[in-house]
Design a protein around this motif. Structure first.
Motif, short mmCIF file in Angstrom:
data_model
loop_
_atom_site.label_atom_id
_atom_site.label_comp_id
_atom_site.label_asym_id
_atom_site.label_seq_id
_atom_site.Cartn_x
_atom_site.Cartn_y
_atom_site.Cartn_z
N ARG A 1 0.84 -1.21 0.00
CA ARG A 1 0.00 0.00 0.00
C ARG A 1 0.86 1.25 0.00
O ARG A 1 0.57 2.23 -0.69
CB ARG A 1 -0.96 0.00 1.20
CG ARG A 1 -2.13 -0.94 1.03
CD ARG A 1 -3.22 -0.67 2.06
NE ARG A 1 -2.77 -0.83 3.42
CZ ARG A 1 -2.78 -1.97 4.11
NH1 ARG A 1 -3.24 -3.08 3.54
NH2 ARG A 1 -2.36 -2.03 5.35
N LEU A 2 1.95 1.23 0.77
CA LEU A 2 2.87 2.37 0.80
C LEU A 2 3.46 2.60 -0.59
O LEU A 2 3.48 3.72 -1.09
CB LEU A 2 3.98 2.15 1.82
CG LEU A 2 5.08 3.22 1.84
CD1 LEU A 2 4.52 4.58 2.22
CD2 LEU A 2 6.20 2.80 2.80
N GLY A 3 3.92 1.54 -1.21
CA GLY A 3 4.49 1.65 -2.55
C GLY A 3 3.51 2.22 -3.55
O GLY A 3 3.85 3.11 -4.35
N ALA A 4 2.28 1.73 -3.51
CA ALA A 4 1.24 2.22 -4.44
C ALA A 4 0.95 3.70 -4.18
O ALA A 4 0.79 4.48 -5.13
CB ALA A 4 -0.03 1.39 -4.29
N LEU A 5 0.88 4.09 -2.93
CA LEU A 5 0.63 5.49 -2.58
C LEU A 5 1.75 6.39 -3.12
O LEU A 5 1.49 7.43 -3.72
CB LEU A 5 0.52 5.64 -1.06
CG LEU A 5 0.50 7.07 -0.52
CD1 LEU A 5 -0.71 7.83 -1.04
CD2 LEU A 5 0.53 7.06 1.00
N LEU A 6 2.99 5.97 -2.93
CA LEU A 6 4.12 6.78 -3.39
C LEU A 6 4.16 6.86 -4.91
O LEU A 6 4.42 7.94 -5.47
CB LEU A 6 5.43 6.22 -2.84
CG LEU A 6 5.57 6.22 -1.32
CD1 LEU A 6 6.92 5.66 -0.91
CD2 LEU A 6 5.33 7.60 -0.73
N ILE B 1 11.08 0.52 -2.48
CA ILE B 1 9.91 0.85 -1.66
C ILE B 1 8.65 0.80 -2.52
O ILE B 1 7.64 0.21 -2.13
CB ILE B 1 10.08 2.22 -0.99
CG1 ILE B 1 11.25 2.19 0.01
CG2 ILE B 1 8.79 2.64 -0.28
CD1 ILE B 1 11.67 3.56 0.50
N GLU B 2 8.71 1.42 -3.69
CA GLU B 2 7.53 1.47 -4.57
C GLU B 2 7.09 0.10 -5.05
O GLU B 2 5.90 -0.12 -5.28
CB GLU B 2 7.80 2.37 -5.77
CG GLU B 2 7.77 3.84 -5.45
CD GLU B 2 7.80 4.71 -6.69
OE1 GLU B 2 7.82 4.17 -7.82
OE2 GLU B 2 7.78 5.94 -6.54
N THR B 3 8.02 -0.83 -5.21
CA THR B 3 7.67 -2.16 -5.71
C THR B 3 7.40 -3.16 -4.59
O THR B 3 7.07 -4.31 -4.87
CB THR B 3 8.77 -2.71 -6.63
OG1 THR B 3 9.99 -2.81 -5.88
CG2 THR B 3 8.96 -1.85 -7.85
N GLY B 4 7.56 -2.74 -3.34
CA GLY B 4 7.30 -3.64 -2.22
C GLY B 4 8.47 -4.53 -1.85
O GLY B 4 8.35 -5.37 -0.98
N ARG B 5 9.62 -4.37 -2.52
CA ARG B 5 10.79 -5.17 -2.16
C ARG B 5 11.43 -4.69 -0.87
O ARG B 5 12.24 -5.40 -0.29
CB ARG B 5 11.82 -5.14 -3.30
CG ARG B 5 11.39 -5.95 -4.48
CD ARG B 5 12.47 -6.11 -5.51
NE ARG B 5 13.55 -5.16 -5.35
CZ ARG B 5 14.28 -4.67 -6.32
NH1 ARG B 5 14.06 -5.03 -7.54
NH2 ARG B 5 15.24 -3.81 -6.08
N ALA B 6 11.08 -3.48 -0.43
CA ALA B 6 11.51 -2.95 0.87
C ALA B 6 10.25 -2.51 1.59
O ALA B 6 9.94 -1.32 1.68
CB ALA B 6 12.48 -1.78 0.69
#
Length: 83
Positions: free
Chosen positions: A16-21, A47-52
């Motif tokens: 969700r964070l990645g999608a928001l960014l 971060i955007e792809t969810g790998r972090a």
């Protein structure tokens, strides 16, 4: 140091964070936003792809500021939804 595996909820919150960014970045380049936040484009990409999925607080704060997002909004939009 051994890292505790992430829970499904933590992974989902990271997504969700990645999608928001990504949404907030819009047409701005990843390199531009990362430089404005003081981090590498690769870190922002992870971060955007969810790998972090669990970036450090100050990393999230820097990216949020670069994108004009309040931390309250980030928290509200990324928090776990409970029934």
């Amino acid at each position: 140091m051994v890292r505790t595996p992430l829970t499904p909820e933590e992974r989902e919150r990271g997504e969700r964070l990645g999608a928001l960014l990504r949404e907030a970045r819009g047409a701005r380049s990843m390199v531009e936003v990362a430089a404005s936040a003081g981090l590498s484009a690769e870190t922002l990409r992870k971060i955007e792809t969810g790998r972090a999925p669990t970036p450090a607080f100050f990393t999230v704060a820097a990216v949020a500021e670069a994108l004009g997002l309040s931390l309250d909004d980030v928290m509200r939009r990324c928090a776990l939804v409970t029934a």
